[in-house]
Design a protein around this motif. Structure first.
Motif, PDB file in Angstrom:
ATOM      1  N   GLU B 348       0.612  -1.200   0.288  1.00 30.92           N
ATOM      2  CA  GLU B 348       0.046   0.134   0.045  1.00 30.92           C
ATOM      3  C   GLU B 348       0.666   1.140   0.171  1.00 30.92           C
ATOM      4  OE1 GLU B 348      -3.491  -0.091  -0.650  1.00 30.92           O
ATOM      5  OE2 GLU B 348      -3.187  -2.064  -0.330  1.00 30.92           O
ATOM      6  N   GLN B 349       1.919   0.946   0.630  1.00 33.52           N
ATOM      7  CA  GLN B 349       3.118   1.993   0.640  1.00 33.52           C
ATOM      8  C   GLN B 349       3.552   2.563  -0.946  1.00 33.52           C
ATOM      9  OE1 GLN B 349       6.281   1.804   3.318  1.00 33.52           O
ATOM     10  NE2 GLN B 349       4.742   2.162   5.147  1.00 33.52           N
ATOM     11  N   PHE B 351       1.915   1.297  -3.586  1.00 35.74           N
ATOM     12  CA  PHE B 351       0.685   2.150  -4.134  1.00 35.74           C
ATOM     13  C   PHE B 351       0.930   3.369  -4.130  1.00 35.74           C
ATOM     14  CE2 PHE B 351      -3.622   3.482  -4.768  1.00 35.74           C
ATOM     15  CZ  PHE B 351      -3.800   3.028  -6.285  1.00 35.74           C
ATOM     16  N   TYR B 352       0.963   4.129  -2.919  1.00 36.04           N
ATOM     17  CA  TYR B 352       0.745   5.245  -2.599  1.00 36.04           C
ATOM     18  C   TYR B 352       1.304   6.969  -3.562  1.00 36.04           C
ATOM     19  CZ  TYR B 352      -0.487   9.371   0.077  1.00 36.04           C
ATOM     20  OH  TYR B 352      -1.015  10.921   0.764  1.00 36.04           O
ATOM     21  N   LEU B 353       2.283   5.994  -2.996  1.00 34.09           N
ATOM     22  CA  LEU B 353       3.848   6.782  -3.379  1.00 34.09           C
ATOM     23  C   LEU B 353       3.865   6.713  -5.151  1.00 34.09           C
ATOM     24  CD1 LEU B 353       6.722   5.535  -1.860  1.00 34.09           C
ATOM     25  CD2 LEU B 353       5.749   8.309  -1.380  1.00 34.09           C
ATOM     26  N   GLN B 354       3.809   5.650  -6.290  1.00 32.82           N
ATOM     27  CA  GLN B 354       3.545   5.561  -7.088  1.00 32.82           C
ATOM     28  C   GLN B 354       2.478   5.965  -7.986  1.00 32.82           C
ATOM     29  OE1 GLN B 354       4.566   0.862  -7.113  1.00 32.82           O
ATOM     30  NE2 GLN B 354       4.613   1.529  -9.103  1.00 32.82           N
ATOM     31  N   ILE B 358       6.289   8.282  -8.508  1.00 29.08           N
ATOM     32  CA  ILE B 358       7.087   8.477  -8.322  1.00 29.08           C
ATOM     33  C   ILE B 358       7.535   6.289  -8.898  1.00 29.08           C
ATOM     34  CG2 ILE B 358       8.596   7.819  -6.459  1.00 29.08           C
ATOM     35  CD1 ILE B 358       7.188   9.746  -4.918  1.00 29.08           C
ATOM     36  N   GLU B 360       8.514   2.505  -9.574  1.00 26.31           N
ATOM     37  CA  GLU B 360       8.953   1.916  -8.571  1.00 26.31           C
ATOM     38  C   GLU B 360       9.858   1.799  -7.928  1.00 26.31           C
ATOM     39  OE1 GLU B 360       7.683  -1.940  -9.548  1.00 26.31           O
ATOM     40  OE2 GLU B 360       7.889  -2.874  -7.587  1.00 26.31           O
ATOM     41  N   GLU B 362      11.934   3.576  -7.182  1.00 26.60           N
ATOM     42  CA  GLU B 362      12.042   5.195  -5.907  1.00 26.60           C
ATOM     43  C   GLU B 362      11.352   4.920  -5.558  1.00 26.60           C
ATOM     44  OE1 GLU B 362      13.624   8.035  -7.488  1.00 26.60           O
ATOM     45  OE2 GLU B 362      13.562   9.484  -5.502  1.00 26.60           O
ATOM     46  N   LEU B 366      12.300   5.138  -1.689  1.00 32.47           N
ATOM     47  CA  LEU B 366      12.202   6.108  -0.660  1.00 32.47           C
ATOM     48  C   LEU B 366      11.587   5.482   1.295  1.00 32.47           C
ATOM     49  CD1 LEU B 366       9.788   8.362  -1.763  1.00 32.47           C
ATOM     50  CD2 LEU B 366      11.860   9.192  -0.734  1.00 32.47           C
ATOM     51  N   VAL B 367      11.474   3.918   0.883  1.00 32.02           N
ATOM     52  CA  VAL B 367      10.929   3.533   1.854  1.00 32.02           C
ATOM     53  C   VAL B 367      11.801   2.653   2.238  1.00 32.02           C
ATOM     54  CG1 VAL B 367       9.119   1.347   2.316  1.00 32.02           C
ATOM     55  CG2 VAL B 367       8.523   3.167   0.271  1.00 32.02           C
ATOM     56  N   ARG B 369      14.861   4.060   2.519  1.00 36.03           N
ATOM     57  CA  ARG B 369      15.481   4.987   3.431  1.00 36.03           C
ATOM     58  C   ARG B 369      14.559   5.489   4.475  1.00 36.03           C
ATOM     59  NH1 ARG B 369      15.916  10.062  -0.887  1.00 36.03           N
ATOM     60  NH2 ARG B 369      16.398   7.899  -2.521  1.00 36.03           N
ATOM     61  N   GLY B 370      13.136   5.783   4.307  1.00 35.67           N
ATOM     62  CA  GLY B 370      12.292   6.344   5.278  1.00 35.67           C
ATOM     63  C   GLY B 370      13.162   5.729   6.202  1.00 35.67           C
ATOM     64  N   PHE B 371      12.663   4.509   6.119  1.00 35.60           N
ATOM     65  CA  PHE B 371      13.165   2.875   7.166  1.00 35.60           C
ATOM     66  C   PHE B 371      14.252   3.306   8.245  1.00 35.60           C
ATOM     67  CE2 PHE B 371      13.575  -1.139   8.545  1.00 35.60           C
ATOM     68  CZ  PHE B 371      12.953  -1.670   9.625  1.00 35.60           C
ATOM     69  N   THR B 373      15.979   6.404   8.213  1.00 37.01           N
ATOM     70  CA  THR B 373      15.726   6.960   8.786  1.00 37.01           C
ATOM     71  C   THR B 373      16.006   7.807   9.495  1.00 37.01           C
ATOM     72  OG1 THR B 373      15.978   7.939   6.259  1.00 37.01           O
ATOM     73  CG2 THR B 373      15.726   9.929   8.340  1.00 37.01           C
TER      74      THR B 373
END
Lengths: 254, 406
Positions: B348-349, B351-354, B358, B360, B362, B366-367, B369-371, B373
């Motif tokens: 779902e994360q 899907f939201y970004l795409q 954005i 797939e 990238e 992002l996910v 990196r965020g995790f 970070t």
């Protein structure tokens, strides 16, 4: 002018009980500058239509077509659809831990525009849009949807709508769970986006409440995966008075 | 999954008589009973006190010991090695002969590789932090080579001192070592251990910290490079008001084994601990082990503790072990909890970004990196934050995330 055309669309979803057909032949034509409201009782397939347009992998298209100015939308990946000009404001936006709103917005804008936005004007645009939506500036440094209230999530969706400037936007029950103040702010944002870019809107809602603030040109009533009736704004008034019972009583037993 | 119930309970030796007076049969009564309480594990500074490592021991059962024989029981070079450290007022970095250094103030080895290093160390690296002003020192080693070696580092923070010490490791290595961290009363110390080794490095480390009254240690383990890297930090909250913030970040690639056994011993009232380790795994044979033991002793009333481990699995063929243990020996605590979760990408994360244009690949970046970070953001040094951010980028750039076949 752009046209989003949906023709005889049949969509099913995989469940534990097997494949379940949801949409059973939907026809819809939306032009830029038009606002279409899709109304219907729970389970009629409104959200399925929204997610199918956006390309969510959970829904499989059995037959029919979706085209954007003649281009086959169903052949595009989720991100290609967004870059082609489609936008879905989600009913339940997910949290993305560790990704700030600022970073997310810039990344999305860059992806859609094909190049990074000029720094100075971008920051100004973001600030301006946030102020219009009565969003505190600290919001930009928070992680996407993390710890957002229901109203903040919806405002964040409309913030993206205003900044990403799509050709067509589907708003999936954007009004649900909003108090009247938040509903006004969100509706103003949608109206502003329409004024500024002349986009086409597909407004999916269970209630007629939001239609007091966003005036539809057309109203379509969804029942059991099909458009059961369509008309002008007066149809919404009639639904306000009568509800959906009229459709449900003669709907075939699924 | 989050629970606030103890996962481990203290061992009990109650004599009980069964129902209707029937006694349990005596078969097996004399059998070996493994040590249950963490504080009762055998300790010694002498390697000869430890038997051969079989891989069944508590501290070795998830470690690839067949690659580590030389470090566990072989001959080691215990001399000084090249260390680069910027001269900083209030952080002195010096070598001292082992005979002239009081060791064991922060802890004693619990396993053989640690004892082997202790026994064979000849020169001790001393890092002395003094003075109340904030300061940082980057202590770097990158030329250890491939000969097996022992090392011992003693970091001492004088009472009420404040400082950040970064132990930065790179290059080739085959090393087993002990790091003692003695935090004086009221001191505020941050120690960051960065393992950015070459691909074939072997590294076993035991970190022992003793936290004085009202002192705070922020301890960060960052493991990115190396073949087998095991850093086991133990913290003794020995005096009232002590506080440990233990953070960890690891990124395990194909064939890599990254392990950390984190132990927090609440041994005084009003002590606080927070343990947060996060890791990502990608590629065939990528492996991580996290064991988190928290002991709240009888004296440790009104303590507050929480430990958690999160793993993000990016491809097939990986394995993440995550084992939280919580032992509570007093009824009077302010809070104690643990959490462990290992999961794949959230579709779902993505899907939201795409759905925002954005791609797939990238979106996956992002996910991840965020995790990770979340840990980087908590390191109190912007320069190091930037460097680690870049190091994570490099890890992510090293493989195509959208392509699971590496």
């Amino acid at each position: 002018m752009s046209v989003l055309e949906i023709r005889d669309l049949h969509v099913s979803v995989e469940t534990d009980q097997g494949t379940k057909p949801i949409l059973k032949g939907v026809d819809l034509t939306i032009r830029t500058g038009e606002t279409h409201a899709i109304m219907g009782p729970n389970g009629s397939g409104k959200s399925t239509l929204a997610y199918t347009i956006a390309g969510h992998p959970k829904y499989s298209v059995e037959s029919g077509s979706i085209t954007l100015d003649g281009e086959d939308v169903l052949a595009m990946s989720v991100d290609e659809r967004a870059r082609a000009g489609l936008f879905l404001a989600m009913q339940y936006p997910v949290e993305i831990p560790g990704v700030t709103v600022t970073n997310f917005l810039r990344t999305a804008k860059t992806a859609i525009a094909g190049e990074a936005p000029p720094v100075r004007s971008w920051i100004k645009d973001v600030r301006g849009a946030m102020t219009d939506l009565r969003m505190d500036s600290t919001f930009a440094e928070r992680n996407v949807n993390e710890g957002f209230s229901g109203g903040e999530k919806k405002r964040h969706e409309i913030l993206q709508l205003e900044l990403l400037k799509p050709t067509f936007a589907v708003l999936d029950e954007t009004d649900s769970g909003l108090d009247v103040d938040a509903l006004k702010i969100v509706s103003e944002g949608v109206n502003r986006a329409k004024e500024n870019t002349g986009l086409g809107l597909l407004l999916i809602t269970h209630y007629t409440r939001i239609l007091r603030y966003i005036k539809p040109d057309f109203v379509h009533v969804f029942v059991a995966g099909k458009v059961a009736e369509q008309g002008g704004p007066e149809l919404a008034d009639r639904l306000e008075d009568e509800g959906y019972d009229r459709y449900l009583s003669d709907a075939p037993v699924a | 999954m989050t629970t606030a119930v103890p996962a481990g309970t203290p061992s009990q030796t109650l004599e009980t008589t069964g129902q209707h007076g029937i006694r349990a049969h005596s078969d097996g009564a004399g059998a070996f009973v493994p040590v249950q309480t963490r504080s009762e594990r055998f300790t010694s500074t002498d390697v000869s006190d430890f038997g051969d490592v079989t891989g069944r021991e508590q501290s070795w059962k998830l470690t690839p010991i067949d690659k580590l024989g030389e470090l566990i029981s072989g001959d080691l070079d215990g001399s000084a090695y090249r260390v680069d450290a910027d001269p900083v007022d209030g952080i002195a970095v010096t070598w001292a002969d082992v005979a002239g250094v009081e060791r064991g103030l922060a802890g004693i080895p619990e396993e053989k590789a640690s004892a082997n290093a202790w026994t064979q160390t000849e020169q001790v690296l001393r890092i002395d932090v003094t003075g109340e002003d904030k300061k940082r020192s980057l202590v770097r080693r990158s030329t250890l080579g491939t000969a097996p070696r022992a090392a011992h580092t003693v970091i001492t923070a004088a009472p009420f001192s404040s400082g950040l010490v970064i132990l930065d490791s790179a290059g080739q290595a085959k090393i087993t070592e002990n790091v003692e961290i003695v935090v004086g009363a009221g001191a505020q110390l941050t120690v960051v251990s960065v393992q950015g080794w070459d691909d074939d490095a072997l590294h076993l480390a035991a970190h022992f910290a003793r936290i004085g009254r009202d002192a705070k240690l922020t301890h960060v383990v960052v493991s990115l490079g190396g073949s087998v890297v095991r850093v086991n930090p133990s913290t003794h909250l020995a005096e009232e008001g002590g506080d440990i913030e233990a953070l960890g970040l690891y990124f395990s690639d194909a064939g890599q084994h990254l392990e950390q056994q984190v132990y927090v011993n609440h041994d005084a009232p009003h002590t606080r601990s927070r343990v947060t380790y996060k890791g990502a795994l990608q590629g065939e044979g990528a492996r991580s082990v996290w064991i988190g033991d928290v002991l709240i002793g009888q004296k440790a009333t009104a303590t507050d503790s929480y430990e958690q481990n999160r793993n993000l699995v990016l491809t097939d063929g990986t394995r993440a072990d995550s084992i939280p243990n919580l032992e509570i020996e007093t009824g009077d605590i302010a809070g104690a909890g643990h959490a462990s979760a290992t999961g794949r990408f959230d579709d779902e994360q993505l899907f939201y970004l795409q759905a925002r244009g954005i791609s797939e690949e990238e979106a996956r970046r992002l996910v991840v990196r965020g995790f990770l970070t979340e840990i980087v953001q908590q390191i109190p040094d912007s320069e190091l934050q930037e460097r680690l951010g870049a190091a994570i980028e490099a890890e992510l750039a090293g493989t195509s995330l959208a392509d699971e076949e590496r």
